[in-house]
Design an enzyme around this catalytic site. Structure first.
Site, PDB file in Angstrom:
ATOM      1  N   ARG A   1       0.922  -0.755  -0.102  1.00 31.58           N
ATOM      2  CA  ARG A   1      -0.194   0.046   0.056  1.00 31.58           C
ATOM      3  C   ARG A   1       0.767   1.090  -0.067  1.00 31.58           C
ATOM      4  O   ARG A   1       0.201   2.293  -0.133  1.00 31.58           O
ATOM      5  CB  ARG A   1      -0.839   0.393   1.233  1.00 31.58           C
ATOM      6  CG  ARG A   1      -2.671  -0.023   1.064  1.00 31.58           C
ATOM      7  CD  ARG A   1      -2.657  -0.032   1.955  1.00 31.58           C
ATOM      8  NE  ARG A   1      -4.382   0.058   2.777  1.00 31.58           N
ATOM      9  CZ  ARG A   1      -5.178  -1.450   2.626  1.00 31.58           C
ATOM     10  NH1 ARG A   1      -5.140  -2.287   2.705  1.00 31.58           N
ATOM     11  NH2 ARG A   1      -6.621  -0.441   3.510  1.00 31.58           N
TER      12      ARG A   1
ATOM     13  N   ARG B   1     -18.063  -4.576   9.093  1.00 33.58           N
ATOM     14  CA  ARG B   1     -16.497  -3.668  10.057  1.00 33.58           C
ATOM     15  C   ARG B   1     -16.614  -1.827  10.669  1.00 33.58           C
ATOM     16  O   ARG B   1     -16.952  -1.277   9.977  1.00 33.58           O
ATOM     17  CB  ARG B   1     -15.301  -3.384   8.615  1.00 33.58           C
ATOM     18  CG  ARG B   1     -15.150  -5.076   8.778  1.00 33.58           C
ATOM     19  CD  ARG B   1     -14.139  -5.126   7.310  1.00 33.58           C
ATOM     20  NE  ARG B   1     -13.537  -3.682   7.656  1.00 33.58           N
ATOM     21  CZ  ARG B   1     -12.127  -3.852   6.355  1.00 33.58           C
ATOM     22  NH1 ARG B   1     -12.374  -4.932   5.505  1.00 33.58           N
ATOM     23  NH2 ARG B   1     -11.315  -2.694   6.295  1.00 33.58           N
TER      24      ARG B   1
HETATM   25  P1  AMP Z   1      -8.338  -4.017   4.170  1.00 31.94           P
HETATM   26  O1  AMP Z   1      -9.468  -5.038   5.520  1.00 31.94           O
HETATM   27  O2  AMP Z   1      -7.295  -4.086   3.395  1.00 31.94           O
HETATM   28  O3  AMP Z   1      -9.227  -1.984   4.173  1.00 31.94           O
HETATM   29  O4  AMP Z   1      -7.393  -2.509   5.808  1.00 31.94           O
HETATM   30  C1  AMP Z   1      -7.702  -2.586   6.681  1.00 31.94           C
HETATM   31  C2  AMP Z   1      -6.055  -1.794   8.011  1.00 31.94           C
HETATM   32  O5  AMP Z   1      -5.597  -2.663   8.286  1.00 31.94           O
HETATM   33  C3  AMP Z   1      -6.539  -0.440   6.654  1.00 31.94           C
HETATM   34  O6  AMP Z   1      -7.072   0.312   7.006  1.00 31.94           O
HETATM   35  C4  AMP Z   1      -4.848  -0.566   7.419  1.00 31.94           C
HETATM   36  O7  AMP Z   1      -4.887   0.405   8.539  1.00 31.94           O
HETATM   37  C5  AMP Z   1      -4.725  -1.491   8.090  1.00 31.94           C
HETATM   38  N1  AMP Z   1      -4.189  -1.935   6.945  1.00 31.94           N
HETATM   39  C6  AMP Z   1      -4.126  -3.088   6.035  1.00 31.94           C
HETATM   40  N2  AMP Z   1      -3.419  -3.216   5.084  1.00 31.94           N
HETATM   41  C7  AMP Z   1      -2.060  -2.667   5.741  1.00 31.94           C
HETATM   42  C8  AMP Z   1      -1.128  -2.294   4.657  1.00 31.94           C
HETATM   43  N3  AMP Z   1      -0.673  -3.279   3.739  1.00 31.94           N
HETATM   44  N4  AMP Z   1      -0.176  -1.112   5.037  1.00 31.94           N
HETATM   45  C9  AMP Z   1      -0.748  -0.634   5.989  1.00 31.94           C
HETATM   46  N5  AMP Z   1      -1.726  -0.879   6.733  1.00 31.94           N
HETATM   47  C10 AMP Z   1      -2.594  -1.380   6.364  1.00 31.94           C
END
Ligand code: AMP
Ligand code: ADP
Length: 216
Positions: free
Chosen positions: A90, A162
């Site tokens: 990311r 969520r």
């Molecule tokens: P997601 O399930 O991909 O929407 O991720 C949920 C949350 O997890 C994000 O808003 C971040 O706080 C954290 N997160 C997930 N993937 C990453 C990543 N590659 N780098 C940093 N934070 C992450």
């Protein structure tokens, strides 16, 4: 067919939904950094509790922590023939760390599938998203409802929304995406591995477009 694949796209673009299908077709695991953090949090591990501080605010967990967690997951035996990465990398730093980690093993990213969806649509998708507590299957109240409200079609598990899918946190997550993750589109385009797919069509149509892109 390519096996080291990244699904790139904003929160709500449909990465998780499509990864579930791709993992079956390609026979490689689906590794979602967000799922890894949520699972750590559920178990109340130090990693999970640290990540929570950022997730609650819609911010990215620091690169160092995230890279270490994903590297550990990629080192497991089931990832040796390939992987579908969802939500990672990311940031540019994460992308470079991933390239370096794969290069150490003589591997490289084969394909980055960029699922492009307009911002208004992303907001509508995240506000109606429901997820299975047991198998992480993804539903939507309007576009992809479960057969029985609140229950997962696949495993019968309980569905939940969520805590970071609230309007304010979604706004922040989208800002973070535009600032920190969008530069990856250029990074992977320059490396000749990125294909853009129109994510603003039905789940089945996006699926067909992704499979087509993987044939290149
Ligand atoms: P997601 O399930 O991909 O929407 O991720 C949920 C949350 O997890 C994000 O808003 C971040 O706080 C954290 N997160 C997930 N993937 C990453 C990543 N590659 N780098 C940093 N934070 C992450
Ligand atoms: P991401 O993993 O990129 O954050 P998800 O796969 O969780 O996105 O999808 C976000 C929401 O949008 C879910 O509620 C899902 O059911 C729904 N969704 C996914 N793809 C589509 C699509 N092509 N059309 C309409 N709704 C979709």
């Amino acid at each position: 067919m390519s096996k080291y694949i990244i699904l790139l796209g904003a929160p709500g673009a449909g990465k998780g939904t499509q990864a579930t299908m791709l993992t079956e077709v390609l026979g490689v695991p689906h590794v979602a950094s967000g799922d890894l953090f949520r699972s750590a949090l559920q178990k109340k591990t130090p990693l999970g509790l640290e990540a929570k501080k950022y997730m609650d605010q819609g911010l990215l967990v620091p690169d160092e922590v995230t890279i270490a967690m994903v590297r550990e997951r990629l080192a497991l035996p089931d990832c040796q023939e390939g992987v579908i990465l969802d939500g990672f990398p990311r940031t540019l730093e994460q992308a470079k760390a991933l390239d370096a980690a794969l290069a150490e093993e003589g591997r490289a990213i084969d394909k980055v599938l960029y699922i492009k969806v307009p911002t208004e649509e992303l907001v509508a998708r995240l506000s109606g998203r429901w997820i299975c507590r047991d198998c992480q299957a993804v539903y939507h109240t309007i576009t992809n409802p479960p057969k029985q409200a609140g229950r997962c079609d696949a495993c019968g598990g309980e569905l939940y929304q969520r805590s970071d899918d609230t309007p304010e946190t979604v706004r922040r997550r989208l800002e973070v995406y535009f600032e920190q993750t969008m530069p990856l589109i250029e990074y992977y385009t320059e490396r000749g591995v990125l294909t853009e797919v129109n994510g603003n069509q039905s789940i089945a149509e996006v699926q067909a477009a992704l499979l087509e892109a993987l044939k290149d």
